[in-house]
Design a protein around this motif. Structure first.
Motif, mmCIF file in Angstrom:
data_model
loop_
_atom_site.group_PDB
_atom_site.id
_atom_site.type_symbol
_atom_site.label_atom_id
_atom_site.label_comp_id
_atom_site.label_asym_id
_atom_site.label_seq_id
_atom_site.Cartn_x
_atom_site.Cartn_y
_atom_site.Cartn_z
ATOM 1 N N HIS A 98 0.844 -1.196 0.000
ATOM 2 C CA HIS A 98 0.000 0.000 0.000
ATOM 3 C C HIS A 98 0.883 1.251 0.000
ATOM 4 N N PRO A 99 1.606 1.487 -1.095
ATOM 5 C CA PRO A 99 2.611 2.552 -1.087
ATOM 6 C C PRO A 99 2.063 3.944 -0.861
ATOM 7 N N MET A 100 0.954 4.288 -1.500
ATOM 8 C CA MET A 100 0.445 5.646 -1.339
ATOM 9 C C MET A 100 -0.120 5.860 0.060
ATOM 10 N N GLU A 101 -0.712 4.827 0.632
ATOM 11 C CA GLU A 101 -1.201 4.933 2.007
ATOM 12 C C GLU A 101 -0.043 5.092 2.979
ATOM 13 N N VAL A 102 1.058 4.392 2.717
ATOM 14 C CA VAL A 102 2.236 4.524 3.569
ATOM 15 C C VAL A 102 2.819 5.926 3.462
ATOM 16 N N GLY A 103 2.858 6.450 2.241
ATOM 17 C CA GLY A 103 3.496 7.739 2.025
ATOM 18 C C GLY A 103 2.717 8.926 2.533
ATOM 19 N N ALA A 104 1.379 8.800 2.614
ATOM 20 C CA ALA A 104 0.565 9.915 3.112
ATOM 21 C C ALA A 104 0.831 10.123 4.597
ATOM 22 N N THR A 105 0.702 11.349 5.030
ATOM 23 C CA THR A 105 1.054 11.685 6.414
ATOM 24 C C THR A 105 -0.134 12.268 7.175
ATOM 25 N N SER A 106 -1.318 11.693 6.966
ATOM 26 C CA SER A 106 -2.493 12.211 7.666
ATOM 27 C C SER A 106 -2.537 11.748 9.124
ATOM 28 N N THR A 107 -1.830 10.659 9.434
ATOM 29 C CA THR A 107 -1.809 10.164 10.815
ATOM 30 C C THR A 107 -1.004 11.111 11.685
ATOM 31 N N THR A 108 -1.583 11.509 12.801
ATOM 32 C CA THR A 108 -0.917 12.503 13.645
ATOM 33 C C THR A 108 -0.352 11.917 14.933
ATOM 34 N N SER A 232 -3.864 16.074 -2.368
ATOM 35 C CA SER A 232 -3.096 15.254 -3.304
ATOM 36 C C SER A 232 -1.601 15.535 -3.222
ATOM 37 N N ASN A 233 -1.233 16.775 -2.858
ATOM 38 C CA ASN A 233 0.188 17.080 -2.717
ATOM 39 C C ASN A 233 0.809 16.242 -1.612
ATOM 40 N N ASN A 234 0.033 15.997 -0.565
ATOM 41 C CA ASN A 234 0.503 15.181 0.548
ATOM 42 C C ASN A 234 0.844 13.779 0.062
ATOM 43 N N GLU A 235 -0.053 13.177 -0.723
ATOM 44 C CA GLU A 235 0.188 11.833 -1.238
ATOM 45 C C GLU A 235 1.298 11.843 -2.286
ATOM 46 N N TYR A 236 1.302 12.832 -3.139
ATOM 47 C CA TYR A 236 2.330 12.960 -4.180
ATOM 48 C C TYR A 236 3.709 13.107 -3.536
ATOM 49 N N ASP A 237 3.815 14.029 -2.600
ATOM 50 C CA ASP A 237 5.106 14.282 -1.961
ATOM 51 C C ASP A 237 5.578 13.078 -1.165
ATOM 52 N N VAL A 240 7.158 10.671 -3.615
ATOM 53 C CA VAL A 240 8.435 11.115 -4.167
ATOM 54 C C VAL A 240 9.530 11.129 -3.108
ATOM 55 N N ASN A 241 9.201 11.637 -1.936
ATOM 56 C CA ASN A 241 10.232 11.878 -0.931
ATOM 57 C C ASN A 241 10.512 10.688 -0.020
ATOM 58 N N TYR A 242 9.561 9.752 0.067
ATOM 59 C CA TYR A 242 9.776 8.619 0.972
ATOM 60 C C TYR A 242 9.610 7.272 0.295
ATOM 61 N N VAL A 243 8.457 7.029 -0.309
ATOM 62 C CA VAL A 243 8.135 5.684 -0.781
ATOM 63 C C VAL A 243 9.060 5.227 -1.906
ATOM 64 N N LEU A 244 9.182 6.011 -2.954
ATOM 65 C CA LEU A 244 10.003 5.595 -4.092
ATOM 66 C C LEU A 244 11.466 5.380 -3.698
ATOM 67 N N ASN A 265 -9.775 9.877 -5.731
ATOM 68 C CA ASN A 265 -8.897 10.326 -6.817
ATOM 69 C C ASN A 265 -7.427 9.967 -6.625
ATOM 70 N N GLN A 266 -7.169 8.874 -5.890
ATOM 71 C CA GLN A 266 -5.775 8.456 -5.765
ATOM 72 C C GLN A 266 -5.178 8.085 -7.115
ATOM 73 N N HIS A 267 -5.995 7.535 -8.015
ATOM 74 C CA HIS A 267 -5.469 7.171 -9.334
ATOM 75 C C HIS A 267 -4.955 8.393 -10.081
ATOM 76 N N LYS A 268 -5.547 9.558 -9.815
ATOM 77 C CA LYS A 268 -5.083 10.774 -10.479
ATOM 78 C C LYS A 268 -3.719 11.216 -9.943
ATOM 79 N N VAL A 269 -3.471 10.963 -8.663
ATOM 80 C CA VAL A 269 -2.140 11.255 -8.110
ATOM 81 C C VAL A 269 -1.106 10.352 -8.783
#
Length: 560
Positions: A98-108, A232-237, A240-244, A265-269
């Motif tokens: 689950h790469p995009m879920e891992v990369g997102a930083t919504s968890t506080t 989407s910037n959160n998921e995109y960043d 780029v910055n962590y997952v890849l 719209n994760q597919h759009k990211v």
């Protein structure tokens, strides 16, 4: 023009012409080849399993063989890389993460899954709310559902006491349950009189919601929380910055995203990442089939998102759906009843996100377009029903797979091979080791508990096996998965089988076995160099292996 100026002009023209000729000569004779030599190259090609050298031209392998043969085949001016005896393997495939879920930083904030006292969670939650000001969603991660179930006080009321005026949702460490407060329930429209949503359970005590949402009941609320924070910037960043970079560091060059939330719209990211040429791995997206959605409308939407451009690093050609839940929540679908009853339901043998007939309908409607199905199935009934659905609906030209396959009846094992179904297993997690199997005995009984994730039984029956991580449920490090796969007696497999499961078998389920997955002439240059030879060291040292070079599509994307 005087004579001196004429001489200078003639000289400049002559010298310029010579300079251009020299540059053209360099351009013509310079090689696009790279020679990797003096290595121990394990190709995963049965007709030529080992080699010493490879020649890469642009992004393709043009030679695999011995050092002397490579010299004879090499262009002049080729770049040469001395492997110094290191082991080379094809780039790894991880066909369930689950790469995009891992990369997102919504968890506080995060909680400790090993904490046994629910009260010790509360101060962390309260502090997180104070630090993140406002009335928006507060999202946490990591608790154990067993800690909540053991509480003498209502988990709902405990959250309401410390944070009453903003919605809170906390994902359990497996992601299959959520802990929420009353504000979150209100925003989701769940009340004490609400019926269980399909694929989920609203836990209640004496008819009152207790703040624990099981499986899809929790996911429904979590999607509301995520939607409110959508960025989407959160998921995109994060990609780029962590997952890849993490994928490259671990030698992973091909991935199946196991749950793409297309309604968010994760597919759009993903598409933006591809358009921006940021992707450093090959990706197949598994569009999430929402259990609560109306089927015909959802199928129409899924059809519209299909994309399978062979020349793109991104393909949207898989469907991810759940047959059942998970064992420790007692929601994995069994043929028999669980030995404990958490929910006081009329049936106690697990639940279905998608029934057998419903799975079959989706396969009939979507397989012909080119979608392959990635079906979560953990309990023996969940596995059996998913296999039935494929048998009844598929034309067998598919690349469908069942993932997790923790409990499989003997009679169903041979059906995987007969129906060309791939078994995708995760053994990187500690809980999958045989020494922990008996922890499930109190739930499912000794017989089922004593044979979890039967990868040896599957490979003995010539079933195609893939190994994956389910990152971040387990580590994404393939060498942890490989070590566990070869040491988990009595359900262990050979080292060669484990490597195939992470390479050519993964390439098959991603429909790219003719391009990658093994190191052969004509294939794309996806490979890794590692710091130790896993064929000669002790099996209990395999997990210490480090990637020292990752080459993707002919380009070096990681070097230690």
């Amino acid at each position: 023009m005087n004579k001196m100026k004429i001489i200078v002009l003639i000289l400049s023209l002559v010298l310029g012409s010579q300079s251009c000729s020299k540059r053209e000569s360099i351009s013509i004779t310079a090689s696009n080849q790279k020679l990797y030599f003096n290595g121990k190259i394990y190709t995963v090609n049965e007709s030529q399993p080992w080699a010493e050298a490879m020649i890469i031209k642009k992004n393709k392998i043009v030679f695999v063989g011995s050092n002397p043969e490579a010299r004879n085949a090499l262009d002049n001016n080729a770049e040469e890389i001395d492997l110094k005896g290191k082991l080379v393997l094809p780039g790894f495939h991880d066909v369930h993460m689950h790469p995009m879920e891992v990369g997102a930083t919504s968890t506080t904030f995060s909680l400790d899954e090993n904490e046994e006292d629910i009260n010790n969670y509360l101060s962390i939650i309260e502090q997180a709310s104070e630090e993140q000001t406002g009335n928006g969603w507060l999202i946490g991660f990591g608790h154990s559902i067993n800690t909540l179930l053991a509480s003498e006080e209502s988990p709902l009321l405990l959250l309401d006491e410390i944070v009453p005026n903003r919605p809170i949702i906390i994902m359990e460490h497996t992601s299959h349950s959520m802990w929420v407060n009353s504000k979150a329930l209100e925003l989701a429209g769940f009340t004490d009189s609400s019926e269980n949503p399909i694929g989920g359970i609203l836990m209640k005590e004496a008819g009152k919601l207790n703040g624990i949402l099981i499986d899809n009941a929790g996911d429904i609320v979590f999607q509301i929380a995520q939607k409110s924070l959508e960025n989407s910037n959160n998921e995109y960043d994060g990609m780029v910055n962590y997952v890849l970079p993490e994928l490259a560091k671990n030698g992973i060059t091909s991935v199946s995203d196991a749950r793409t939330y297309w309604k968010r719209n994760q597919h759009k990211v993903w598409q933006q990442l591809a358009e921006d040429k940021m992707l450093t791995a090959r990706f197949n997206l598994g569009l999430w089939a929402y259990p609560e959605a109306e089927d015909d409308a959802q199928i129409t939407s899924l059809k519209s998102l299909f994309s399978n451009n062979k020349n793109s690093l991104l393909k949207i050609n898989q469907i991810k759906l759940y047959s059942d839940g998970i064992t420790h929540n007692t929601t994995a679908a069994l043929h028999s009843d669980y030995h404990v009853d958490y929910f006081n339901k009329t049936t106690n043998n697990g639940l279905n996100y998608f029934s057998e007939n419903r799975i079959a309908k989706y396969i009939r409607e979507l397989e012909g377009l080119g979608f392959d199905f990635h079906i979560h199935a953990i309990g023996n009934r969940g596995v059996h029903e998913a296999i039935n659905a494929i048998e009844n609906a598929s034309n067998l030209e598919n690349r469908h797979r069942l993932t997790h396959v923790e409990m499989v009846d003997n009679g169903d094992i041979t059906r995987f091979k007969q129906l060309n179904i791939t078994a995708d297993a995760q053994v990187a997690g500690e809980f999958t080791k045989p020494e922990f199997w008996q922890e499930n005995a109190e739930l499912v009984g000794t017989t089922l508990a004593n044979n979890l994730v039967p990868i040896k039984s599957l490979t003995d029956a010539n079933v195609r096996l893939t190994l994956s991580s389910d990152w971040n449920v387990s580590t994404l490090n393939p060498f942890v998965g490989i070590q566990n796969a070869v040491t988990r007696n009595p359900q262990n497999i050979s080292l060669q089988e484990a490597i195939k499961a992470y390479t050519i078998n993964g390439a098959y389920v991603m429909r790219q076995e003719n391009e990658v997955g093994s190191l052969e002439v004509g294939k794309l240059a996806d490979f890794i160099v590692v710091d130790q030879n896993i064929f000669t060291i002790s099996t209990n040292q395999i997990n210490q292996t480090k990637v020292i070079r990752t080459v993707f599509n002919g380009n070096e994307i990681y070097k230690k």
